[in-house]
Design a protein around this motif. Structure first.
Motif, PDB file in Angstrom:
ATOM      1  N   GLY A   1      24.996  53.927  41.148  1.00 49.51           N
ATOM      2  CA  GLY A   1      24.981  53.489  42.536  1.00 49.51           C
ATOM      3  C   GLY A   1      24.095  52.284  42.750  1.00 49.51           C
ATOM      4  N   ALA A   2      23.976  51.431  41.717  1.00 49.19           N
ATOM      5  CA  ALA A   2      23.103  50.261  41.792  1.00 49.19           C
ATOM      6  C   ALA A   2      23.492  49.279  40.695  1.00 49.19           C
ATOM      7  N   ASP A   3      22.905  48.084  40.745  1.00 51.75           N
ATOM      8  CA  ASP A   3      23.029  47.116  39.668  1.00 51.75           C
ATOM      9  C   ASP A   3      21.963  47.444  38.622  1.00 51.75           C
ATOM     10  N   VAL A   4      22.370  47.592  37.371  1.00 47.97           N
ATOM     11  CA  VAL A   4      21.482  48.085  36.316  1.00 47.97           C
ATOM     12  C   VAL A   4      21.455  47.081  35.167  1.00 47.97           C
ATOM     13  N   PRO A   5      20.261  46.748  34.650  1.00 49.87           N
ATOM     14  CA  PRO A   5      20.182  45.797  33.541  1.00 49.87           C
ATOM     15  C   PRO A   5      20.448  46.443  32.181  1.00 49.87           C
ATOM     16  N   VAL A   6      21.047  45.664  31.312  1.00 50.83           N
ATOM     17  CA  VAL A   6      21.359  46.094  29.943  1.00 50.83           C
ATOM     18  C   VAL A   6      21.104  44.910  29.027  1.00 50.83           C
ATOM     19  N   ARG A   7      20.336  45.103  27.962  1.00 46.44           N
ATOM     20  CA  ARG A   7      20.139  44.053  26.962  1.00 46.44           C
ATOM     21  C   ARG A   7      21.040  44.318  25.766  1.00 46.44           C
ATOM     22  N   VAL A   8      21.723  43.284  25.296  1.00 45.34           N
ATOM     23  CA  VAL A   8      22.602  43.381  24.134  1.00 45.34           C
ATOM     24  C   VAL A   8      22.104  42.413  23.069  1.00 45.34           C
ATOM     25  N   LEU A   9      21.966  42.913  21.852  1.00 47.31           N
ATOM     26  CA  LEU A   9      21.530  42.116  20.708  1.00 47.31           C
ATOM     27  C   LEU A   9      22.679  42.045  19.713  1.00 47.31           C
ATOM     28  N   LEU A  10      23.128  40.837  19.419  1.00 49.90           N
ATOM     29  CA  LEU A  10      24.252  40.625  18.506  1.00 49.90           C
ATOM     30  C   LEU A  10      23.741  40.280  17.107  1.00 49.90           C
ATOM     31  N   PRO A  11      24.508  40.606  16.072  1.00 49.73           N
ATOM     32  CA  PRO A  11      24.087  40.268  14.709  1.00 49.73           C
ATOM     33  C   PRO A  11      24.338  38.799  14.403  1.00 49.73           C
ATOM     34  N   ASP A  12      23.748  38.320  13.327  1.00 47.30           N
ATOM     35  CA  ASP A  12      23.976  36.938  12.908  1.00 47.30           C
ATOM     36  C   ASP A  12      25.453  36.662  12.667  1.00 47.30           C
ATOM     37  N   SER A  13      26.182  37.665  12.197  1.00 52.92           N
ATOM     38  CA  SER A  13      27.592  37.487  11.836  1.00 52.92           C
ATOM     39  C   SER A  13      28.493  37.313  13.053  1.00 52.92           C
ATOM     40  N   TYR A  14      27.988  37.592  14.244  1.00 52.12           N
ATOM     41  CA  TYR A  14      28.850  37.598  15.420  1.00 52.12           C
ATOM     42  C   TYR A  14      29.422  36.221  15.747  1.00 52.12           C
ATOM     43  N   ALA A  15      28.629  35.181  15.568  1.00 57.29           N
ATOM     44  CA  ALA A  15      29.066  33.832  15.939  1.00 57.29           C
ATOM     45  C   ALA A  15      30.311  33.412  15.175  1.00 57.29           C
ATOM     46  N   ASP A  16      30.411  33.811  13.904  1.00 53.22           N
ATOM     47  CA  ASP A  16      31.552  33.411  13.084  1.00 53.22           C
ATOM     48  C   ASP A  16      32.749  34.340  13.230  1.00 53.22           C
ATOM     49  N   ALA A  17      32.524  35.548  13.728  1.00 52.44           N
ATOM     50  CA  ALA A  17      33.633  36.506  13.847  1.00 52.44           C
ATOM     51  C   ALA A  17      33.453  37.353  15.103  1.00 52.44           C
ATOM     52  N   PRO A  18      33.550  36.745  16.286  1.00 52.71           N
ATOM     53  CA  PRO A  18      33.306  37.492  17.525  1.00 52.71           C
ATOM     54  C   PRO A  18      34.361  38.549  17.827  1.00 52.71           C
ATOM     55  N   ASP A  19      35.544  38.418  17.240  1.00 56.51           N
ATOM     56  CA  ASP A  19      36.620  39.360  17.534  1.00 56.51           C
ATOM     57  C   ASP A  19      36.631  40.571  16.604  1.00 56.51           C
ATOM     58  N   ARG A  20      35.744  40.580  15.608  1.00 56.47           N
ATOM     59  CA  ARG A  20      35.724  41.715  14.686  1.00 56.47           C
ATOM     60  C   ARG A  20      35.106  42.931  15.356  1.00 56.47           C
ATOM     61  N   GLU A  21      35.708  44.076  15.140  1.00 53.15           N
ATOM     62  CA  GLU A  21      35.171  45.315  15.700  1.00 53.15           C
ATOM     63  C   GLU A  21      33.926  45.740  14.929  1.00 53.15           C
ATOM     64  N   ARG A  22      32.884  46.112  15.668  1.00 54.00           N
ATOM     65  CA  ARG A  22      31.617  46.511  15.056  1.00 54.00           C
ATOM     66  C   ARG A  22      31.112  47.814  15.657  1.00 54.00           C
ATOM     67  N   PRO A  23      30.356  48.595  14.893  1.00 57.29           N
ATOM     68  CA  PRO A  23      29.738  49.793  15.461  1.00 57.29           C
ATOM     69  C   PRO A  23      28.612  49.424  16.416  1.00 57.29           C
ATOM     70  N   VAL A  24      28.128  50.411  17.148  1.00 57.83           N
ATOM     71  CA  VAL A  24      27.142  50.178  18.199  1.00 57.83           C
ATOM     72  C   VAL A  24      25.915  51.069  17.976  1.00 57.83           C
ATOM     73  N   LEU A  25      24.747  50.450  18.074  1.00 58.14           N
ATOM     74  CA  LEU A  25      23.478  51.182  18.026  1.00 58.14           C
ATOM     75  C   LEU A  25      22.829  51.126  19.400  1.00 58.14           C
ATOM     76  N   TYR A  26      22.586  52.290  19.994  1.00 62.08           N
ATOM     77  CA  TYR A  26      21.845  52.392  21.248  1.00 62.08           C
ATOM     78  C   TYR A  26      20.364  52.556  20.934  1.00 62.08           C
ATOM     79  N   LEU A  27      19.513  51.779  21.601  1.00 62.63           N
ATOM     80  CA  LEU A  27      18.067  51.956  21.529  1.00 62.63           C
ATOM     81  C   LEU A  27      17.569  52.236  22.945  1.00 62.63           C
ATOM     82  N   LEU A  28      17.006  53.433  23.157  1.00 64.36           N
ATOM     83  CA  LEU A  28      16.623  53.879  24.497  1.00 64.36           C
ATOM     84  C   LEU A  28      15.115  53.772  24.702  1.00 64.36           C
TER      85      LEU A  28
END
Length: 338
Positions: free
Chosen positions: A73-100
């Protein structure tokens, strides 16, 4: 794991109120080349669905999203950290790690207090650090039966859907957290079987009804100006709801997920000025031991590190994250080398 001084700024630790109360009770993917800066994001999503209203690039790999969340019920911030490999292959499917994050902290804590940027740079994983509000308890609040704000639905369902749309995130997910975030990691796995392949808790609240834990939870909620009963209700009158959110009571449902649990005894050996953190860590010690024993009795495999010393602080948690990485990496289908 060294402290990342580039992002570091002073923050609160859990206040003396928390420790004292407990002791009394116990006796479309965006490529890395996207234009940087703050981007307002007009949405075509239905009004009743979560959507991104702003993107702010911190650096080439780190982007802060502002998510309009119906669950919270509000606007909530989320930080996303991408790997070095993302720039060359942004469309590749990758697993996700949550850090709480933990109590009285925020979604920037992992990049402020640790070197996760460097540590995970070579790992082909998308790392997400969603806010759980000031209490850091990622749960669906009872709130006199209104069941809002619902940070569990926000973090697990809404955030994951957005990660799929924005970054081609895959279905493999692992979750790790400190303090109340450690609670969230194990509660998520128990309450959502199959949603996560691995989980790690560092000094987490893992048995919410153990001696002293109700007082710890109440102090965390009260410090943020909320009535303690708004979290899960009265622990007697709404005991079913408390039970439904207690990792210890739901321990059998953790079977099949790779687990790492760490907890210090609270006798300082590396942070002698943090008396509050030492008291709180010591208060959490016995419930963590009981939780690990419960897993053992149920035949649920767990890698546990119950160590002497340590305080309720990042000075201990940095090393624990690194120690837990092989468990998390295995769950994500990654190699554990960094």
């Amino acid at each position: 794991m060294r402290r990342n001084r580039r992002h570091r700024r002073p923050r609160h630790r859990l206040a003396a109120l928390t420790a004292t109360a407990a002791l009394l009770a116990t006796g479309g993917a965006l490529a890395a080349s996207t234009a940087r800066g703050t981007q307002t994001a007009p949405s075509t999503a239905p009004a009743d669905s979560a959507h991104i209203v702003e993107r702010r690039w911190v650096d080439d790999r780190t982007v802060d999203l502002t998510v309009r969340s119906p669950a919270v019920g509000a606007d909530v911030p989320v930080r996303v950290l991408l790997p070095d490999s993302y720039a060359d292959a942004p469309d590749r499917e990758r697993p996700v790690l949550y850090l709480l994050h933990g109590a009285h902290d925020d979604y920037t804590s992992w990049t402020r207090e640790t070197d996760v940027e460097e540590f995970l740079a070579g790992q082909d994983v998308i790392t997400v650090m969603p806010s759980a509000g000031p209490t850091g308890i990622p749960t669906d609040w009872w709130n006199n039966g209104r069941r809002t704000p619902d940070y569990e639905t926000f973090q697990i369902d809404e955030v994951m859907a957005l990660l799929r749309d924005e970054f081609h995130a895959g279905t493999a997910r692992a979750v790790a957290g400190v303090s109340t975030g450690g609670y969230g990691a194990l509660a998520f796995v128990a309450r959502r079987p199959g949603a996560f392949t691995a989980a790690a808790s560092y000094s987490g609240i893992l048995d919410t009804t153990a001696t002293g834990m109700r007082a710890v939870v109440a102090a965390i909620v009260a410090r943020e100006g909320q009535a303690p009963g708004t979290l899960w209700g009265n622990s007697v009158l709404q005991w079913r709801n408390w039970a439904a959110h207690n990792p210890h009571g739901l321990a059998a449902k953790l079977k099949g997920t790779r687990l790492y649990v760490s907890q210090g005894s609270g006798i300082p050996n590396d942070d002698f000025g943090n008396l509050d953190g030492a008291l709180l860590e010591g208060t959490l010690w016995w419930q963590a031991r009981g939780f690990v024993a419960r897993l053992t009795d149920l035949g649920v495999p767990v890698r546990a590190h119950l160590y002497r010393g340590g305080t309720h602080a990042w000075s201990a948690w940095r090393g624990e994250f690194e120690a837990s990485w092989p468990v998390l990496a295995e769950g994500l289908g990654l190699g554990s080398d960094v």
